[in-house]
Motif scaffolding. Structure first.
Motif, PDB file in Angstrom:
ATOM      1  N   TYR A  57      62.934  -6.654  26.276  1.00 21.99           N
ATOM      2  CA  TYR A  57      62.590  -6.092  24.828  1.00 21.99           C
ATOM      3  C   TYR A  57      61.768  -4.968  25.414  1.00 21.99           C
ATOM      4  CZ  TYR A  57      63.154  -4.970  20.028  1.00 21.99           C
ATOM      5  OH  TYR A  57      62.836  -4.257  19.512  1.00 21.99           O
ATOM      6  N   ALA A  58      60.358  -5.996  25.666  1.00 23.62           N
ATOM      7  CA  ALA A  58      59.097  -4.714  25.766  1.00 23.62           C
ATOM      8  C   ALA A  58      59.127  -3.550  27.159  1.00 23.62           C
ATOM      9  CB  ALA A  58      57.982  -5.897  26.178  1.00 23.62           C
ATOM     10  N   VAL A  59      59.983  -4.222  27.732  1.00 19.62           N
ATOM     11  CA  VAL A  59      60.017  -3.101  28.975  1.00 19.62           C
ATOM     12  C   VAL A  59      60.805  -1.940  28.062  1.00 19.62           C
ATOM     13  CG1 VAL A  59      61.553  -2.447  31.134  1.00 19.62           C
ATOM     14  CG2 VAL A  59      59.867  -4.080  30.786  1.00 19.62           C
ATOM     15  N   GLY A  60      62.098  -2.021  27.437  1.00 22.00           N
ATOM     16  CA  GLY A  60      62.871  -1.267  27.152  1.00 22.00           C
ATOM     17  C   GLY A  60      62.419  -0.051  25.772  1.00 22.00           C
ATOM     18  N   VAL A  61      61.218  -1.125  25.767  1.00 21.91           N
ATOM     19  CA  VAL A  61      60.706  -0.066  24.149  1.00 21.91           C
ATOM     20  C   VAL A  61      59.117   0.700  24.326  1.00 21.91           C
ATOM     21  CG1 VAL A  61      59.036  -0.561  21.696  1.00 21.91           C
ATOM     22  CG2 VAL A  61      61.346  -1.793  21.819  1.00 21.91           C
ATOM     23  N   LEU A  62      58.233   0.313  25.945  1.00 22.90           N
ATOM     24  CA  LEU A  62      57.566   0.578  25.861  1.00 22.90           C
ATOM     25  C   LEU A  62      57.560   1.506  27.311  1.00 22.90           C
ATOM     26  CD1 LEU A  62      54.846  -2.337  25.613  1.00 22.90           C
ATOM     27  CD2 LEU A  62      55.921  -0.736  23.487  1.00 22.90           C
ATOM     28  N   GLY A  63      58.852   0.513  27.967  1.00 24.58           N
ATOM     29  CA  GLY A  63      59.130   2.014  29.590  1.00 24.58           C
ATOM     30  C   GLY A  63      59.953   2.895  29.182  1.00 24.58           C
TER      31      GLY A  63
ATOM     32  N   GLU B 190      58.177  -2.742  15.155  1.00 26.76           N
ATOM     33  CA  GLU B 190      57.940  -2.075  14.986  1.00 26.76           C
ATOM     34  C   GLU B 190      57.373  -0.741  15.346  1.00 26.76           C
ATOM     35  OE1 GLU B 190      57.857  -1.195  11.137  1.00 26.76           O
ATOM     36  OE2 GLU B 190      56.970  -3.568  11.319  1.00 26.76           O
ATOM     37  N   TYR B 191      56.789  -1.180  16.530  1.00 26.57           N
ATOM     38  CA  TYR B 191      57.339  -0.211  17.254  1.00 26.57           C
ATOM     39  C   TYR B 191      58.438   0.703  17.764  1.00 26.57           C
ATOM     40  CZ  TYR B 191      55.444   3.068  21.624  1.00 26.57           C
ATOM     41  OH  TYR B 191      55.498   4.251  22.311  1.00 26.57           O
ATOM     42  N   HIS B 192      59.276   0.310  18.353  1.00 27.50           N
ATOM     43  CA  HIS B 192      60.299   0.941  18.120  1.00 27.50           C
ATOM     44  C   HIS B 192      60.536   1.519  17.264  1.00 27.50           C
ATOM     45  CE1 HIS B 192      63.815   0.798  20.260  1.00 27.50           C
ATOM     46  NE2 HIS B 192      64.975  -0.167  19.250  1.00 27.50           N
ATOM     47  N   TYR B 193      61.256   0.795  15.956  1.00 33.06           N
ATOM     48  CA  TYR B 193      61.222   2.018  15.016  1.00 33.06           C
ATOM     49  C   TYR B 193      60.411   2.617  14.421  1.00 33.06           C
ATOM     50  CZ  TYR B 193      65.230  -1.065  15.270  1.00 33.06           C
ATOM     51  OH  TYR B 193      66.505  -1.656  15.871  1.00 33.06           O
TER      52      TYR B 193
ATOM     53  N   ARG C 117      51.826   4.574  15.752  1.00 29.21           N
ATOM     54  CA  ARG C 117      52.123   6.022  16.707  1.00 29.21           C
ATOM     55  C   ARG C 117      52.444   5.011  17.991  1.00 29.21           C
ATOM     56  NH1 ARG C 117      53.059   9.986  13.271  1.00 29.21           N
ATOM     57  NH2 ARG C 117      54.122  11.190  15.904  1.00 29.21           N
ATOM     58  N   THR C 118      51.437   4.514  18.728  1.00 27.32           N
ATOM     59  CA  THR C 118      51.181   3.489  19.093  1.00 27.32           C
ATOM     60  C   THR C 118      51.695   2.711  19.478  1.00 27.32           C
ATOM     61  OG1 THR C 118      48.150   3.291  19.449  1.00 27.32           O
ATOM     62  CG2 THR C 118      49.378   5.451  19.957  1.00 27.32           C
TER      63      THR C 118
ATOM     64  N   VAL D 218      45.066 -10.102   5.872  1.00 24.65           N
ATOM     65  CA  VAL D 218      44.522  -8.935   5.027  1.00 24.65           C
ATOM     66  C   VAL D 218      44.223  -7.757   4.692  1.00 24.65           C
ATOM     67  CG1 VAL D 218      42.368  -7.663   6.633  1.00 24.65           C
ATOM     68  CG2 VAL D 218      42.425  -9.738   7.119  1.00 24.65           C
ATOM     69  N   GLY D 219      45.766  -6.814   5.898  1.00 25.76           N
ATOM     70  CA  GLY D 219      46.421  -6.185   5.051  1.00 25.76           C
ATOM     71  C   GLY D 219      45.420  -4.600   4.825  1.00 25.76           C
ATOM     72  N   TYR D 220      44.995  -4.143   5.740  1.00 32.84           N
ATOM     73  CA  TYR D 220      44.182  -3.142   5.479  1.00 32.84           C
ATOM     74  C   TYR D 220      44.756  -1.807   4.742  1.00 32.84           C
ATOM     75  CZ  TYR D 220      39.982  -4.864   8.486  1.00 32.84           C
ATOM     76  OH  TYR D 220      39.770  -6.320   8.607  1.00 32.84           O
ATOM     77  N   GLY D 221      46.409  -1.429   5.752  1.00 29.28           N
ATOM     78  CA  GLY D 221      46.591  -0.080   4.810  1.00 29.28           C
ATOM     79  C   GLY D 221      46.328   0.880   5.444  1.00 29.28           C
ATOM     80  N   ASP D 222      45.964   1.207   6.860  1.00 30.18           N
ATOM     81  CA  ASP D 222      45.714   2.459   7.185  1.00 30.18           C
ATOM     82  C   ASP D 222      47.076   2.152   8.042  1.00 30.18           C
ATOM     83  OD1 ASP D 222      45.742   0.004   8.620  1.00 30.18           O
ATOM     84  OD2 ASP D 222      42.980   0.703   9.636  1.00 30.18           O
ATOM     85  N   VAL D 223      47.373   1.551   8.726  1.00 24.90           N
ATOM     86  CA  VAL D 223      48.319   2.135   9.342  1.00 24.90           C
ATOM     87  C   VAL D 223      49.475   1.211   8.594  1.00 24.90           C
ATOM     88  CG1 VAL D 223      47.961   2.417  11.746  1.00 24.90           C
ATOM     89  CG2 VAL D 223      48.374   0.347  11.522  1.00 24.90           C
ATOM     90  N   VAL D 224      51.034   0.990   8.570  1.00 25.66           N
ATOM     91  CA  VAL D 224      51.737   0.617   7.425  1.00 25.66           C
ATOM     92  C   VAL D 224      52.961   1.477   7.739  1.00 25.66           C
ATOM     93  CG1 VAL D 224      50.664  -0.015   6.092  1.00 25.66           C
ATOM     94  CG2 VAL D 224      51.093   2.330   5.688  1.00 25.66           C
ATOM     95  N   PRO D 225      54.392   0.175   7.968  1.00 23.19           N
ATOM     96  CA  PRO D 225      55.507   0.761   8.158  1.00 23.19           C
ATOM     97  C   PRO D 225      56.454   1.846   7.422  1.00 23.19           C
ATOM     98  CG  PRO D 225      55.696  -1.923   7.726  1.00 23.19           C
ATOM     99  CD  PRO D 225      54.352  -0.752   7.778  1.00 23.19           C
ATOM    100  N   VAL D 226      56.964   2.965   7.381  1.00 23.03           N
ATOM    101  CA  VAL D 226      57.488   3.989   6.805  1.00 23.03           C
ATOM    102  C   VAL D 226      59.222   3.692   6.149  1.00 23.03           C
ATOM    103  CG1 VAL D 226      55.527   4.852   6.528  1.00 23.03           C
ATOM    104  CG2 VAL D 226      57.027   5.644   8.089  1.00 23.03           C
ATOM    105  N   THR D 227      59.286   3.191   7.225  1.00 21.52           N
ATOM    106  CA  THR D 227      61.204   3.639   7.686  1.00 21.52           C
ATOM    107  C   THR D 227      61.978   2.088   6.666  1.00 21.52           C
ATOM    108  OG1 THR D 227      61.494   2.275   9.706  1.00 21.52           O
ATOM    109  CG2 THR D 227      60.810   5.014   9.800  1.00 21.52           C
TER     110      THR D 227
END
Lengths: 220, 220, 220, 220
Positions: free
Chosen positions: C29-35, C137-140, C150-151, C166-175
């Motif tokens: 799955y990691a190969v499919g998503v990242l590669g 999460e990265y995939h979608y 984004r990365t 902790v939930g800083y909220g600097d990066v959050v899912p939007v979909t």
């Protein structure tokens, strides 16, 4: 009569006046912070009440130091009391003790369970703490450049979001003093809130265990 | 027949109708909040169901007050019931009790462990609470100027992030009523979630302790 | 030989192959998503491994259903297994069980304490869960308009900040799918993390209690 | 004389020098990070102290490995010590052990309760950990492009908000190393903070239980 008895007697006598003074301190602090448009004499009166109750706290501290017969070690050993004398805004939290004692003395009704008392104590303490922190935060932040805490409503909202560790970050302190207040609130508040959560959890467990196979826990 | 028995009998009889009314209340509230484009008669019907079930809650409260034979002290002593009569959106949380009771009565299957029941109870309660809060939050926020909660999806997302205390802060309430709802959600929800966490932790401990030296815990 | 024994025998035999398949699933799955830049054949191979291991999970589920001799009730009664068949990304979490079992069997060394095992189990589970969630999460998210994840590094950072609440909220899912994954991560992860915290706290208590008046707790 | 005794004797003798070296390491790291405007010789001296104390940690690790009479398994078995040798900034956390031991030996005063000791231990540890993390975070972040942690005050504020899991998100690390430090802080810190909360909750319970029907818990 030995020293311990004298201390206990002092605490019994001074308890109620000090609790009243704590509430007066909180109220007059609130008037000072929020009542910027009040007429001068009212503001002067509230300031007098503020310093008057603070003086009472110092007298109480001095008397208990005297009665304890201890040397400078008293400051270290009763460090919580020493902190409260310097930061009297933390004082109202101790009112809860008096409230709990009153609950205990009421003869007619059955006593609350241990968990209920811990929940009530920690819940009330953290509410008062949150209120005090919101007042102080508003005081130091609302005129700061780039501040996001601009109204007392913002300060209350920030205080609740901090105590619950949700921490949205939509309103945050930006000044040094504002952040110090936040650190104190996190430190004291989280421990208190953990106590609420813990005792609620244990209360629920007990209720379910007692309920056995019948109707399950019954809402109060 | 003494009063306690009559109260118990009332609760036994009224339990199921009230649970149904609670679900109807939640459903009709959802229709009212989300179904802005539904035809008029449907909206009128849902409003009728809403007030009808609310009326039932009030009748239930009145009957239990009567049967208790207590004076005005009833309001104070049963303060949770009193709050729920005024804020009926909190009512669905009590459905969980009925569900738990039904689970208890089913004769064929073995009973769940105490921890599993507390987890189920607290988990379901906080889900219903989160759903109700999302509905109310959407209702009061989505047309406010400067609002970040613009869709019902946003409201649900906010509700989950708040209940878990993650609190990203990407969507937050900005109105006074919206923030009050958030405070209620934090207050009730965190305690419930603490109960879920606590009982899961204790369940895991037990499972490992029982597993002893064999294969470790077995996923359900 | 009765059904229970056959199920146990199946689990003993299938345990290791299934654990390997779980790791292969995660890796492919990691190969499919990242590669995304890998040559076509490699991607095809990883896809084959992905569906192959998924097929194994389904076979395992079917065999256990068969051996149990239960009707459709199996799906409900073993709901966690049913969920995992549909969302195989949750499967790697069960590897931990095999690891724990291996630890248990090693003869030479003394057994870990109960708290240490719970901490290890819950800690490893939540790490694997966090890794899976970050991949999904990265995939979608990473190509969604207005995305802040984004990365893959962002996704991992988001995953840790969420699991720790902790939930800083600097990066959050939007979909929508990204937020659903986040909800699952919060739900499973927080309970696991609560178990880590709880068992660490109890471990510390025990250590201090045993240490009595000597040198205090000794770092491992 | 067998190996265990020699290890114990070494730990007794090396304890205080190592604690002093830990504090010196932290202090010289702080000078290196914060004292960019200090004259060259001072900076050189602080760097010498930094590497000197690090060397001491390595010597201590080597001696204990030698005395243990173990092979390469020592690295695995004492993995926490191995990590600390590579990341000496985690070392100051162990000072707390020495402080606790000193408290234990003082003959005149009564011993603190178990809960108080756990609270003190976990509280001090997380404070030192937070301070170290803030120093390292400031070091790696304050010159990064797009950084929000620009002053040491920001770094301390971020550290407290992270340890308490409030996580406002107004200042967050943006570099890879900065985020790795944050992950370590969350991992170690949250467990420690959970111990503080847990022991405070249990302390409060005990206090209320003992207080019985008299004046309730008495502030220290």
């Amino acid at each position: 009569m030995d020293d311990d008895n004298r201390t206990a007697r002092w605490e019994r006598r001074a308890g109620t006046p000090l609790a009243v003074a704590s509430l007066l301190f909180l109220a007059s602090y609130a008037v000072g912070v929020l009542g910027e448009d009040l007429p001068g004499p009212v503001r002067d009166l509230s300031r007098a009440v503020l310093y008057g109750s603070w003086a009472l706290f110092i007298v109480d501290y001095a008397v208990r130091w005297r009665l304890s017969g201890e040397g400078p070690g008293f400051v270290h050993r009763h460090w919580l009391d020493s902190v409260v004398v310097v930061l009297p805004l933390l004082r109202p939290v101790r009112i809860v003790r008096v409230y709990d004692a009153m609950q205990a003395r009421r003869p007619g009704e059955p006593r609350m369970t241990l968990q209920a008392r811990v929940m009530l104590y920690a819940g009330l303490s953290s509410s008062l703490l949150g209120l005090s922190a919101a007042l102080a935060e508003y005081h130091y932040e609302h005129n700061a450049p780039g501040a996001s805490i601009r109204t007392f409503g913002d300060a209350l909202w920030w205080s609740v979001a901090t105590l619950s560790t949700v921490g949205y970050g939509d309103v945050v302190p930006v000044t040094v003093i504002g952040r110090l207040i936040a650190v104190v609130l996190m430190g004291c508040g989280l421990a208190l809130l953990g106590a609420v959560t813990g005792s609620f959890s244990s209360y629920l467990m007990q209720r379910f265990a007692r309920a056995g196979d019948d109707l399950g826990p019954r809402g109060k």
